[in-house]
Scaffold this active site. Structure first.
Site: not given
Length: 380
Positions: A132, A243, A339
């Site tokens: 879950a 959150e 980069h």
């Protein structure tokens, strides 16, 4: 670029956390990532500069302020410390303590909150199980009442700071199936029957520990229950709003750091007789990155302002999270591209951020679940 809600107080807080992060985190960021953890004493140091207590009441050992101060403080920790894993490890109390503050008794608050904010104890939140995840109503970890105790049996997984947490806010099933059968218990380290099954190896966030927890005949005092039986799901949903707001803020911070690293590299790296920033293709990449960061920051800031006004809307938090996670994934990918080969090497900041960014569309509720929340609110 700062959030529109920021004041001189927020600026001072940023400066304070920046000094801490530059001194205590940045010099060790890569080494701690490779070591899969950071020293426990960093919690105490973070508490001493007020970082752990930002947004928490002074009466319980906090530094005061609100959720906006928390967003700013932890953004600066990422920007100056250059370690997402350290931020995650130091910040797990941000999802573990709110249920205690919102639903705990005065005695429970005094017992568990001050030691965590002082850096003496570590707090974690345990909801997800092997079977879950985003479907919280499907949890099976069971707590059966036995006099003044609950006997807890089950398992939790993907628990941030779970390996060394002293205080764990745990979702358990005290009743029947579905939402109404869920309650919250605070289970402390050392409780017989409670164990860390293993530390999980992850794609990113290496400096933070992530655990699988087990409960086998674990006897937890009824006095450790937060609120009434069956009220746990509502508390979890309430906690999800803040959150997800913090997760959106983390994405803004991670992307901002990746963008800064990309700009610096593009200015110093030479190609065909000029810096990479001298090429239109590079400049347009950076422009797209900057625009998407600004958009995600604007929406995240709006959610924060509405939250402070009492408008704690799950759908808007879900929108902010999805917008910010999509942006973060894009920006970190482009930073690696700018980069070139260096961006693919371990030890390069953007390589680490690229891996770290992949968790955000999953953690705290998947991108797909966020869309379901939005869809229900919009009525289709």
């Amino acid at each position: 670029m700062a959030y529109l809600f920021e004041t001189d107080e927020h600026a001072s807080l940023r400066a304070q956390i920046r000094r801490f992060a530059e001194r205590e985190v940045a010099p060790h960021a890569h080494a701690w990532d490779e070591a899969k953890g950071f020293p426990r004493e960093l919690y105490k140091k973070a508490a001493e500069v007020g970082l752990l207590g930002v947004g928490y009441p002074e009466a319980l050992g906090g530094s005061g302020g609100d959720i906006s101060h928390g967003l700013v403080a932890f953004e600066e920790l990422v920007l100056a410390g250059k370690s997402v894993g350290v931020k995650v490890g130091l910040g797990t109390h941000g999802i573990a303590l709110p249920p205690i503050l919102d639903h705990g008794s005065d005695e429970q608050k005094r017992r568990w909150v001050p030691p965590v904010l002082a850096g003496d104890k570590i707090a974690a939140l345990a909801i997800t199980e092997p079977g879950a995840g985003s479907d919280v109503a499907a949890i099976t970890t069971r707590a059966v009442r036995d006099g003044d105790f609950y006997v807890v049996d089950g398992a939790k997984t993907f628990i941030s700071s779970g390996c060394r947490a002293d205080v764990v806010t745990v979702a358990v099933r005290t009743g029947g199936p579905g939402h109404g059968g869920i309650s919250l218990l605070v289970i402390e380290r050392g409780t017989p029957g409670f164990a860390v099954s293993r530390q999980l190896e992850k794609m990113g966030w290496w400096a933070s520990d992530t655990a699988e927890l087990s409960f086998a005949g674990c006897r937890v005092p009824v006095a450790n229950r937060l609120g009434q039986e069956g009220q746990g799901f509502a508390a979890i949903v309430q906690n999800f709003v803040s959150e997800r707001l913090f997760l959106a803020g983390q994405c803004v911070a991670v992307a901002e750091l990746a963008y800064r690293e990309a700009v610096a590299y593009a200015r110093e790296r030479q190609g065909f007789g000029k810096p990479l920033s001298g090429f239109q293709a590079t400049r347009h990449k950076l422009a797209d990155m900057a625009a998407r960061i600004a958009a995600a920051r604007a929406l995240t800031g709006e959610v924060a302002i509405r939250y402070l006004r009492g408008e704690r809307t799950p759908s808007l938090a879900a929108m902010a999270k999805n917008t910010a996670t999509d942006m973060c994934s894009f920006v970190c990918d482009q930073a690696v591209q700018i980069h070139g080969g260096a961006g693919y090497l371990r030890g390069t900041v953007v390589e680490r951020l690229f891996r770290d960014a992949r968790l955000y569309p999953i953690g705290g509720g998947t991108r797909e679940i966020m869309n379901e929340i939005i869809a229900k609110t919009e009525g289709y």
